[in-house]
Design an enzyme around this catalytic site. Structure first.
Site, PDB file in Angstrom:
ATOM      1  N   GLN A 258       0.831  -1.193   0.000  1.00 27.67           N
ATOM      2  CA  GLN A 258       0.000   0.000   0.000  1.00 27.67           C
ATOM      3  C   GLN A 258       0.874   1.254   0.000  1.00 27.67           C
ATOM      4  OE1 GLN A 258      -3.259  -0.340  -0.311  1.00 27.67           O
ATOM      5  NE2 GLN A 258      -3.237   1.858  -0.671  1.00 27.67           N
ATOM      6  N   HIS A 261       2.052   2.969  -3.209  1.00 27.93           N
ATOM      7  CA  HIS A 261       1.109   3.677  -4.084  1.00 27.93           C
ATOM      8  C   HIS A 261       1.480   5.144  -4.243  1.00 27.93           C
ATOM      9  CE1 HIS A 261      -2.031   1.276  -5.700  1.00 27.93           C
ATOM     10  NE2 HIS A 261      -2.321   0.703  -4.539  1.00 27.93           N
ATOM     11  N   GLU A 325     -10.093   2.072   3.687  1.00 25.93           N
ATOM     12  CA  GLU A 325     -10.432   1.655   2.321  1.00 25.93           C
ATOM     13  C   GLU A 325     -10.231   0.138   2.191  1.00 25.93           C
ATOM     14  OE1 GLU A 325      -7.585   2.980  -0.522  1.00 25.93           O
ATOM     15  OE2 GLU A 325      -8.842   2.530  -2.249  1.00 25.93           O
ATOM     16  N   HIS A 326      -9.041  -0.321   2.601  1.00 24.98           N
ATOM     17  CA  HIS A 326      -8.756  -1.766   2.589  1.00 24.98           C
ATOM     18  C   HIS A 326      -8.568  -2.229   4.024  1.00 24.98           C
ATOM     19  CE1 HIS A 326      -6.954  -0.166  -1.212  1.00 24.98           C
ATOM     20  NE2 HIS A 326      -7.677  -1.148  -1.731  1.00 24.98           N
ATOM     21  N   ASP A 359      -6.972  -6.006  -5.748  1.00 21.49           N
ATOM     22  CA  ASP A 359      -6.598  -4.926  -6.657  1.00 21.49           C
ATOM     23  C   ASP A 359      -6.675  -5.380  -8.113  1.00 21.49           C
ATOM     24  OD1 ASP A 359      -6.121  -3.233  -4.597  1.00 21.49           O
ATOM     25  OD2 ASP A 359      -3.948  -3.511  -4.563  1.00 21.49           O
ATOM     26  N   HIS A 418     -53.587  17.814  -4.609  1.00 22.82           N
ATOM     27  CA  HIS A 418     -53.200  16.395  -4.528  1.00 22.82           C
ATOM     28  C   HIS A 418     -54.446  15.530  -4.314  1.00 22.82           C
ATOM     29  CE1 HIS A 418     -49.097  17.790  -4.080  1.00 22.82           C
ATOM     30  NE2 HIS A 418     -48.648  16.534  -4.046  1.00 22.82           N
TER      31      HIS A 418
END
Ligand SMILES: *Cc1c(COP(=O)(O)O)cnc(C)c1O
Length: 810
Positions: A258, A261, A325-326, A359, A418
């Site tokens: 990670q 990245h 996120e993960h 991924d 209505h």
């Protein structure tokens, strides 16, 4: 190492802060200026900005057919094969997760539906900052393709030579994307949001990107004529929870995967084992040295957190607060914690599950909510590319049912217009207007009742289904030799798998039942088909099965096994056990999926009136399947139910060879229904329901229909004789009228009579436990000799507990 329990509440919040996005106060204004430029000058600005930011001169903004074609040759076969396999898995999983249409009657005549419509024009952004990301092209392209978006535009920054990387082009090709634009950054987002001379305007923009791309996506999403976006985004992040069983090298590798990245990526490790944390820290330091992207990873590891917690439960609570996120659960019993997770983009369960497979190629999506947005957002899926549109249709019946309440609600809100929109319609239909509900009678209306997870279900594909003709069969792992014993009588080729639906038997049954063979499904007795129907239509705890007791017990048993809810509408004893059609019809509105009508009914013997049956089937249209079990139809004069299927697709008829055809031991039963439903049911059953000796035996048994008809004739006249004889016995209280090959009759004491008969060697069926049949026994009609034996034994049995044997004597 941070000790969670030592931290103050404020420090805990502080420690879980994401690193602030690289401060650049002018970013918003800069991005707005760039967007304005693209809006004003379109392609020309896009080219100029690409020259300025990417340092390349691009001619045509769109990738040409030649460039597309060339990508094939530029890539190694192993890479293409891996991409194709990933594509197939992503497609399979995303296809299975796709939202489905719903149709539900919320009141009789009030049909509420949800239909699924793709977003017309979508734009996919595939970054190429430090490396091309073909995986992102697949993660966005596959769901867009599955959703059926009319126009898919893919933007990816050009490389130094002014082209889009061949891997990205290959991914686009797999997804059937034809428009690939050589643009990156703010230019790309602005071009897709507002359109240029060559870039089509898109309704929604997807994909990850750096802080500039994120800012541009936010700005275009706020503009009235801009585009929607998939989700707010931020730098990528991972949180690992590991226990003492985890391998430190592996945990370190996951954290670094990670970290590489980008410098703003964040990695967090939570463990209840201080020793493991120390080992992981050492391993991270060691592995860092070997990484090509060590500089990036080193920066992001600086933002990392190694936290000791007292228990795994605390770790889960911290993780839920962070909303990663993960989320990797590198735990010995990982699955047992799944139910405690509230916030995460994607979860990687167990020590052998690397984030990398999520991924690339496990099948799940990697475009996920970051920066804490996992608290409220989900990752990209087919649902991101569609709209769910609701539809409501009121019939006169529906309007009459809910209209007055709508008027009341509208007036309570002071919205008279209505109220009038409803009241004027109520006036129009009038009090005595016909309220006959009109229900859909298409086969689709029946297929929509099937358990939603079974629609489009691919059953097991057996070797015999895949190839049924050929000279040398080497496809099913069979033995090449037949058994040593002579098995010719049992049908030849016992060493071979049978046809899933043996064609000759299928043909023969189609002739006998006078229906096309694609409307037939042969099963291991109709018992198997009752089970199959229950599985096909009923979700546990949700869907209902309607039965009319006293009736065949398998309907309820199969429903119970499946967890379906059983709705029992008793037959009416005072009307010779005729169905209570009114109550049954009311029951249909309560989520009934399968309604069983057994005619002639076992164990009461009665047949239903055709007109009643038709009215019931009509009321069930679009709501429930009516299963007409005609196990005994051959002994009655009732018209056959398969005739109804042409008009009413919600009818399934069950037939069996066990009763009239004398083949109970062969276990052959049939479902007769619309071909579409038969095809669907076939996918849900095990591949070879009819063994070859069974098919052979059944064909033999069906060879001489005239003899079978003669035997049925004997049983019918014996039934009449037996019924008369029974009625004449004083010990017999009642003989129920029967159109089947059995008679059910009431005596003073069913259990004693049953036992007395059994002692004399005659075995009946004690049906006294059925509702409404207390003190009843059921006798199957046998040969004339057997029937005489039965009558004699019954007279003896009744006499043995001192009842007068005949009514005359009484
Ligand atoms: C006997 C019976 C069946 C079972 O038939 P098989 O084909 O032998 O499984 C089904 N329905 C009713 C009403 C029965 O009495």
């Amino acid at each position: 190492m941070i000790v969670w329990n030592d931290l103050s509440a404020a420090a805990r919040v502080e420690i879980l802060q994401r690193p602030a996005a690289t401060a650049y106060p002018e970013r918003g204004a800069d991005v707005a200026r760039l967007i304005a430029q693209i809006r004003a000058d379109g392609d020309a600005s896009a080219r100029a900005l690409t020259r300025r930011f990417d340092g390349v001169e691009i001619g045509d903004l769109c990738v040409s057919t030649e460039e597309f074609d060339a990508c094939d040759a530029q890539l190694p076969e192993a890479l293409k094969a891996a991409m194709r396999a990933a594509f197939a898995r992503i497609k399979a999983f995303h296809g299975a997760c796709a939202p489905t249409a719903v149709a539900l009657e919320t009141a009789p005549g009030v049909l509420c539906e949800r239909i699924v419509v793709a977003i017309d024009r979508v734009g996919l952004y595939v970054p190429a900052g430090s490396a091309p990301l073909p995986s992102t092209a697949l993660m966005l392209g596959v769901p867009a393709m599955l959703a059926g978006c009319k126009q898919i535009v893919l933007c990816s920054p050009p490389d130094a030579s002014g082209s889009v990387h061949p891997t990205v082009l290959y991914a686009a090709k797999l997804c059937g994307i034809e428009t690939v634009v050589k643009l990156g950054g703010v230019q790309a987002i602005a071009a897709m949001a507002f359109g240029t001379q060559t870039v089509p305007k898109c309704d929604k923009i997807f994909g990850p990107g750096n802080a500039w791309v994120t800012e541009a996506k936010q700005q275009v999403s706020l503009s009235a004529d801009g585009a929607a976006i998939d989700m707010p985004a931020g730098p990528s992040e991972v949180l690992v929870i590991a226990d003492r069983f985890a391998n430190a090298e592996i945990v370190a590798a996951d954290l670094l995967s990670q970290a590489e990245h980008g410098p703003d990526s964040q990695v967090i490790l939570l463990s209840d084992d201080a020793h493991l944390i120390a080992q992981v820290q050492a391993a991270v330091a060691r592995q860092l040295l070997t990484l090509e992207r060590a500089d990036v990873a080193t920066q992001s590891i600086a933002n990392s957190r190694f936290i000791w917690v007292d228990t795994i439960e605390t770790a889960l609570a911290v993780s839920n607060q962070y909303a990663p996120e993960h989320l990797l659960l590198n735990l010995q019993h990982a699955r047992q914690y799944l139910s405690q997770i509230r916030n995460a983009g994607s979860i990687f369960l167990g020590p052998l599950t690397p984030e990398s497979t999520g991924d690339y190629n496990a099948g799940t999506n990697h475009v996920l909510p970051t920066y804490g947005h996992a608290r409220a957002y989900s990752g990209v899926s087919v649902a991101s590319f569609i709209k769910l549109i609701t539809v409501q249709t009121l019939s006169a019946e529906g309007l009459a049912a809910i209209g007055p309440e709508a008027v009341t609600l509208a007036r309570a809100e002071g919205l008279e217009a209505h109220a009038l929109a409803v009241q004027k319609r109520l006036d129009l239909i009038g009090a005595d207007a016909p309220v006959e509900p009109v229900r859909p009678s298409t086969v689709a209306s029946v297929l929509s009742l099937v358990r939603p997870d079974f629609l489009g279900f691919k059953g097991y594909s057996s070797a015999r289904m895949e190839a049924s003709t050929g000279a040398t069969f080497l496809n099913a792992n069979e033995s090449p030799w037949p058994p040593f014993v002579d098995s010719s009588a049992a049908g030849n080729a016992l060493n071979r798998y049978p046809a899933p639906q043996p064609p000759q038997l299928l043909q023969r049954l189609a002739e006998i039942y006078a229906v096309p063979s694609d409307m037939l499904l042969i099963g291991r007795g109709s018992d198997e088909l009752i089970d199959l129907l229950t599985r096909a239509f009923c979700r546990a705890g949700v869907d209902r099965v309607l039965t009319m007791p006293p009736t065949f017990g398998m309907y309820k048993v199969c429903a119970n096994v499946q967890g379906a809810i059983v709705l029992e509408v008793p037959l009416l004893p005072e009307q010779n056990f005729a169905p209570d059609w009114q109550a049954a019809t009311r029951g249909l509105a309560a989520g009934v999926k399968l309604a069983y009508v057994c005619t002639p009914n076992n164990p009461t013997g009665g047949v239903v009136q055709r007109s009643d049956l038709v009215a019931f089937i009509k009321a069930a249209l679009g709501r429930a399947v009516v299963v007409v079990d005609e196990a005994y139809i051959e002994f009655s004069d009732a018209p056959p139910a398969p005739d109804l299927i042409a008009e009413f697709p919600n009818v399934v008829v069950l037939r069996t060879l066990s009763k009239a055809y004398g083949l109970a031991g062969a276990r052959v039963g049939c479902a007769i229904a619309r071909p579409e439903l038969i095809a669907l049911l076939r996918t849900l059953m095990a591949p070879y329901p009819v063994a070859s000796p069974v098919a052979t035996a059944a064909l033999h048994g069906l060879a001489d229909l005239a003899q079978i008809a003669a035997r049925i004739g004997i049983l019918k006249s014996e039934r009449v004789r037996l019924a008369l004889a029974l009625s004449s016995l004083a010990g017999v209280v009642k003989v129920w009228p029967s159109a089947a090959n059995f008679l059910t009759f009431e005596v003073a004491d069913a259990k004693t009579t049953y036992r007395a008969l059994a002692a004399l060697g005659v075995v009946l069926r004690d049906v006294s436990h059925y509702p409404g049949l207390a003190q009843n026994l059921r006798v199957s009609v046998g040969t004339p000799v057997e029937n005489d034996q039965f009558l004699k034994a019954l007279v003896e049995a009744l006499a043995s507990f001192s009842l007068p044997a005949s009514k005359e004597a009484a």
